[in-house]
Scaffold this motif. Structure first.
Motif, mmCIF file in Angstrom:
data_model
loop_
_atom_site.group_PDB
_atom_site.id
_atom_site.type_symbol
_atom_site.label_atom_id
_atom_site.label_comp_id
_atom_site.label_asym_id
_atom_site.label_seq_id
_atom_site.Cartn_x
_atom_site.Cartn_y
_atom_site.Cartn_z
ATOM 1 N N ASP A 32 0.769 -1.426 -0.002
ATOM 2 C CA ASP A 32 0.153 -0.133 -0.513
ATOM 3 C C ASP A 32 0.874 1.328 0.004
ATOM 4 O O ASP A 32 1.708 1.480 0.449
ATOM 5 C CB ASP A 32 -0.958 0.259 1.374
ATOM 6 N N VAL A 33 0.722 2.139 -0.668
ATOM 7 C CA VAL A 33 1.598 3.724 -0.931
ATOM 8 C C VAL A 33 0.706 5.223 -0.230
ATOM 9 O O VAL A 33 -0.715 4.775 -0.453
ATOM 10 C CB VAL A 33 2.032 3.431 -2.583
ATOM 11 N N SER A 34 1.370 6.127 0.399
ATOM 12 C CA SER A 34 0.585 6.713 0.586
ATOM 13 C C SER A 34 2.129 7.938 -0.604
ATOM 14 O O SER A 34 2.919 7.709 -0.083
ATOM 15 C CB SER A 34 0.865 6.900 1.787
ATOM 16 N N ALA A 40 -0.781 9.003 5.499
ATOM 17 C CA ALA A 40 -0.883 7.212 5.915
ATOM 18 C C ALA A 40 -0.807 7.095 7.222
ATOM 19 O O ALA A 40 -1.295 5.921 7.545
ATOM 20 C CB ALA A 40 1.319 7.780 5.746
ATOM 21 N N LEU A 41 -0.907 7.786 8.018
ATOM 22 C CA LEU A 41 -1.988 7.558 9.004
ATOM 23 C C LEU A 41 -2.757 7.389 9.517
ATOM 24 O O LEU A 41 -3.530 6.627 9.686
ATOM 25 C CB LEU A 41 -1.756 9.122 10.138
ATOM 26 N N ARG A 42 -3.613 8.087 8.320
ATOM 27 C CA ARG A 42 -5.504 7.309 7.787
ATOM 28 C C ARG A 42 -5.350 5.878 7.736
ATOM 29 O O ARG A 42 -6.381 5.194 7.690
ATOM 30 C CB ARG A 42 -6.021 8.535 6.506
ATOM 31 N N ARG A 43 -4.786 5.763 6.239
ATOM 32 C CA ARG A 43 -4.122 4.248 5.959
ATOM 33 C C ARG A 43 -4.065 3.281 6.365
ATOM 34 O O ARG A 43 -4.581 2.060 6.897
ATOM 35 C CB ARG A 43 -3.681 4.717 4.908
ATOM 36 N N ILE A 44 -2.941 4.252 7.712
ATOM 37 C CA ILE A 44 -2.555 2.618 8.865
ATOM 38 C C ILE A 44 -3.668 2.123 9.475
ATOM 39 O O ILE A 44 -3.577 1.651 10.168
ATOM 40 C CB ILE A 44 -1.900 3.494 8.817
ATOM 41 N N GLU A 45 -4.381 3.514 10.461
ATOM 42 C CA GLU A 45 -5.472 2.768 11.135
ATOM 43 C C GLU A 45 -6.237 2.256 10.671
ATOM 44 O O GLU A 45 -6.900 1.938 10.947
ATOM 45 C CB GLU A 45 -5.590 4.503 11.601
ATOM 46 N N ALA A 46 -7.088 2.466 8.817
ATOM 47 C CA ALA A 46 -7.425 1.682 8.860
ATOM 48 C C ALA A 46 -6.965 0.669 8.583
ATOM 49 O O ALA A 46 -7.892 -0.292 8.606
ATOM 50 C CB ALA A 46 -8.302 2.571 7.679
ATOM 51 N N LEU A 61 4.039 16.944 7.251
ATOM 52 C CA LEU A 61 4.143 15.863 8.625
ATOM 53 C C LEU A 61 5.717 15.032 8.106
ATOM 54 O O LEU A 61 6.006 14.613 6.977
ATOM 55 C CB LEU A 61 3.850 15.071 8.748
ATOM 56 N N THR A 62 6.277 15.234 8.800
ATOM 57 C CA THR A 62 8.174 14.299 7.863
ATOM 58 C C THR A 62 8.323 13.168 8.270
ATOM 59 O O THR A 62 6.729 12.330 9.620
ATOM 60 C CB THR A 62 9.221 14.605 8.762
ATOM 61 N N GLY A 63 8.732 12.156 7.874
ATOM 62 C CA GLY A 63 9.119 10.411 8.349
ATOM 63 C C GLY A 63 9.014 10.471 10.568
ATOM 64 O O GLY A 63 8.858 9.863 10.726
ATOM 65 N N LEU A 64 9.570 11.734 10.075
ATOM 66 C CA LEU A 64 9.678 12.154 11.589
ATOM 67 C C LEU A 64 8.846 11.658 12.678
ATOM 68 O O LEU A 64 8.825 11.461 13.622
ATOM 69 C CB LEU A 64 11.255 12.555 12.631
ATOM 70 N N LYS A 69 4.494 9.372 15.845
ATOM 71 C CA LYS A 69 3.293 9.209 16.056
ATOM 72 C C LYS A 69 2.549 7.355 16.076
ATOM 73 O O LYS A 69 1.808 6.878 16.670
ATOM 74 C CB LYS A 69 2.225 9.695 15.120
ATOM 75 N N LEU A 70 3.277 6.946 15.070
ATOM 76 C CA LEU A 70 2.975 5.280 15.394
ATOM 77 C C LEU A 70 3.885 4.988 16.289
ATOM 78 O O LEU A 70 2.966 3.802 16.754
ATOM 79 C CB LEU A 70 3.552 4.886 13.597
ATOM 80 N N SER A 71 5.015 5.534 17.246
ATOM 81 C CA SER A 71 5.805 4.948 18.033
ATOM 82 C C SER A 71 4.850 4.661 19.618
ATOM 83 O O SER A 71 4.785 4.330 20.284
ATOM 84 C CB SER A 71 6.402 5.053 18.443
ATOM 85 N N THR A 72 4.154 6.163 19.128
ATOM 86 C CA THR A 72 3.199 6.223 20.448
ATOM 87 C C THR A 72 2.023 5.447 21.063
ATOM 88 O O THR A 72 1.453 4.848 21.654
ATOM 89 C CB THR A 72 2.917 7.693 21.087
ATOM 90 N N SER A 73 1.083 4.891 19.989
ATOM 91 C CA SER A 73 0.120 3.396 19.925
ATOM 92 C C SER A 73 0.033 2.618 19.320
ATOM 93 O O SER A 73 0.073 1.922 19.734
ATOM 94 C CB SER A 73 -0.910 4.634 18.907
ATOM 95 N N GLY A 74 1.712 2.110 19.337
ATOM 96 C CA GLY A 74 2.198 0.923 19.860
ATOM 97 C C GLY A 74 1.549 0.719 18.210
ATOM 98 O O GLY A 74 1.199 -0.718 18.028
ATOM 99 N N GLY A 75 1.941 1.126 17.461
ATOM 100 C CA GLY A 75 1.879 0.631 15.685
ATOM 101 C C GLY A 75 2.848 0.233 14.534
ATOM 102 O O GLY A 75 4.170 -0.583 15.482
#
Length: 421
Positions: A32-34, A40-46, A61-64, A69-75
Motif C-alpha cells: 500500500d502506498v501514501s 499514511a496515518l489515515r490509511r494505516i489506522e484503517a 509531516l515528516t517521516g520522523l 505518532k506510530l510509536s506512541t500508539s504501538g504501531g
C-alpha cells in the motif's frame, strides 16, 4: 500458508514510490502506498500493515513525525529512507524507535531483508499478544485479576508468561492489593497441584519441616519478610533441595531495604526473587476502581439475593476521590457493607466508608463521569480487540459518537489492541 505481509510505503516522490512497490511486490508482499505522512496515518489506522517504509524529508509531516505518532500508539515497525543530508536526523530517529534506516541510494537486497525481518517480528509480536489474550480469557484471568489500567494489563500478561516457569517468584505490593490472588492464578495456570499458603509470621523452627515438606503443590510464603532468622536458614536449605516444591512468596515490606540492613538474608532473598511481580495499589490505578466496585456489587448482591444497585454520579465521585489505603481488600469490605445496608433502605458509597468524608479530597462530577466513561469504553475496546463497529454496538452508541469519545477521552484503537493483544 499465511497471508503475504502488507508493507506500507510513504514517499512524496512518485518514481520512488513506484520503485519500492515493484521491489516489494517482487518479494511476494502486498503493498500500500501514501504520498505523505498525513495520508499514511489515515490509511494505516484503517488497515494496519506489518511494516512501514517511509522517506524522512517530506512536505508537511515528516517521516520522523510519522514515526513518533506510530510509536506512541504501538504501531508497526518503521524503516526510514534518508538522503545524504538527513543521516544525523535518521540516527536520532533510531533512538525514538525506528526499526532501522537506509541512505539513498540503498542496496535493494539489504532493504528487502530488513523489511522482511521487521514484518516477521511484528507478526510474531501480534501473534504472541493474541495468544496471551486468548489464554487470559480461557483461564478466566480477566475475571480474577480485574482492571483495564496499564498496570493490570501488564500484570495479567506477566502471570501468563511466568505460569510455566519453574523458578521461584516474589510478589510485592501493599496490604490488600491481591498478592495471594496472583499466586493462586499462577498455581492454577501451571496445574501443579494446590496452592499451600503459609503465613511466615507464624512459622517456628520446630514446626518448619512439617509445614514445608508434608504438603504437595505450590508453596506460597505470605509475608515472607517476617520470617524469624532461624526459619530463614531452614528455608534457604529448602530452596536448595532439588526435589523441593515451587516457591511463590509475597511481602508488603520493603524487603530490598531489609536485605541491605541485614534483617533478611541476602542469599535467601536472591533464591526467592528469581522472578518478581508487583501489585500496584488502587491509588495508582484509579481507572479500575469503578469496575472493581461494580464487579463486587454484582457478586454480593447475588449472594444476598439483592438487586444490584446502580452507582450514581455522587458514588463515582466518592470512589475516585477516596485514597483506598486498604486497597482492594478495603474496597471489597465497603461493597459488602453497601449491600447489607440496602436491607435497611437506600444508601450510597460514602455512607459505607469507614472514614470522615469531610477530610476526603473531592473530585468534580465531570471528572468522575469522564473517568467512568473512559473505563467502560476501554473495557469494551479490550473485549472486542479494538474492533470499532463491534465496540460501538456493545456500548449502544454510533461509530461516529465512539470516535468522538475516543478523541475526547484520550483513547484509540491501537491502545486497545496493545491492552488486549
Amino acid at each position: 500458508m499465511s497471508d503475504p505481509a502488507l508493507i506500507h510505503v510513504v514517499d512524496d516522490d512518485a518514481a520512488m514510490r513506484a520503485a519500492l512497490r515493484d521491489l516489494f511486490e517482487a518479494s511476494g508482499w502486498t503493498v500500500d502506498v501514501s504520498t505523505g505522512a498525513r495520508d499514511a496515518l489515515r490509511r494505516i489506522e484503517a488497515v494496519p500493515p506489518d511494516a512501514v517504509v517511509s522517506d524522512v524529508r517530506m512536505p508537511g509531516l515528516t517521516g520522523l513525525d510519522l514515526l513518533e505518532k506510530l510509536s506512541t500508539s504501538g504501531g508497526p515497525p518503521v524503516i526510514l529512507l534518508s538522503a545524504h543530508g538527513d543521516i544525523q536526523m535518521a540516527v536520532d530517529a533510531l533512538h525514538a524507535g525506528a526499526y532501522t534506516f537506509f541512505e539513498k541510494p540503498f542496496d535493494p537486497r539489504r532493504l528487502v531483508s530488513a523489511v522482511r525481518n521487521a514484518a516477521d517480528q511484528q507478526r510474531l509480536r501480534l501473534s504472541a499478544n493474541r495468544l496471551r489474550a486468548r489464554l487470559a480469557r480461557v483461564s478466566g484471568l480477566e475475571q480474577r485479576i480485574i482492571g483495564v489500567s496499564p498496570a493490570m494489563v501488564e500484570l495479567r500478561a506477566s502471570v501468563i508468561d511466568l505460569a510455566d516457569v519453574p523458578a521461584s517468584l516474589l510478589i510485592t505490593g501493599e496490604t490488600g492489593t491481591g498478592k495471594e490472588l496472583v499466586a493462586r492464578a499462577l498455581a492454577d495456570l501451571q496445574g501443579d497441584g494446590d496452592l499451600i499458603a503459609i503465613n511466615c509470621a507464624t512459622l517456628s523452627p520446630d514446626g518448619f519441616d512439617t509445614a514445608m515438606f508434608t504438603k504437595p503443590g505450590t508453596l506460597f510464603l505470605d509475608e515472607v519478610a517476617t520470617c524469624p532468622p532461624e526459619v530463614q536458614a531452614q528455608l534457604l536449605r529448602l530452596t536448595e533441595a532439588e526435589d523441593g516444591p515451587r516457591i511463590l512468596s509475597a511481602t508488603n515490606a520493603d524487603i530490598d531495604r531489609d536485605v541491605a540492613e541485614g534483617s533478611f538474608r541476602a542469599d535467601l532473598f536472591y533464591r526467592l526473587s528469581t522472578m518478581r511481580l508487583h501489585c500496584a495499589p488502587l491509588r495508582e490505578r484509579t481507572d479500575d476502581i469503578p469496575m472493581l466496585y461494580q464487579h463486587f456489587l454484582s457478586d454480593y448482591a447475588a449472594a444476598h439475593d439483592t438487586a444490584t444497585p446502580v452507582l450514581s454520579a455522587a458514588d463515582l465521585s466518592t470512589l475516585l476521590s477516596y485514597p483506598w489505603p486498604g486497597n482492594v481488600r478495603e474496597l471489597r469490605a465497603t461493597v459488602l457493607r453497601h449491600i447489607l445496608a440496602l436491607r435497611r433502605g437506600p444508601t450510597d458509597v460514602a455512607s459505607n466508608l469507614h472514614v470522615d468524608q469531610s477530610d476526603t479530597p473531592k473530585t468534580s462530577l465531570r471528572d468522575s463521569v469522564a473517568r467512568f466513561e473512559r473505563q467502560m469504553i476501554a473495557r469494551a475496546l479490550q473485549a472486542n480487540e479494538g474492533r470499532m463497529d463491534e465496540t460501538a454496538a456493545e456500548l449502544g452508541i454510533g461509530r461516529r459518537t465512539l470516535n468522538e469519545k475516543l478523541v475526547k477521552l484520550g483513547l484509540d484503537r491501537d491502545t486497545a489492541r496493545t491492552l488486549d493483544g
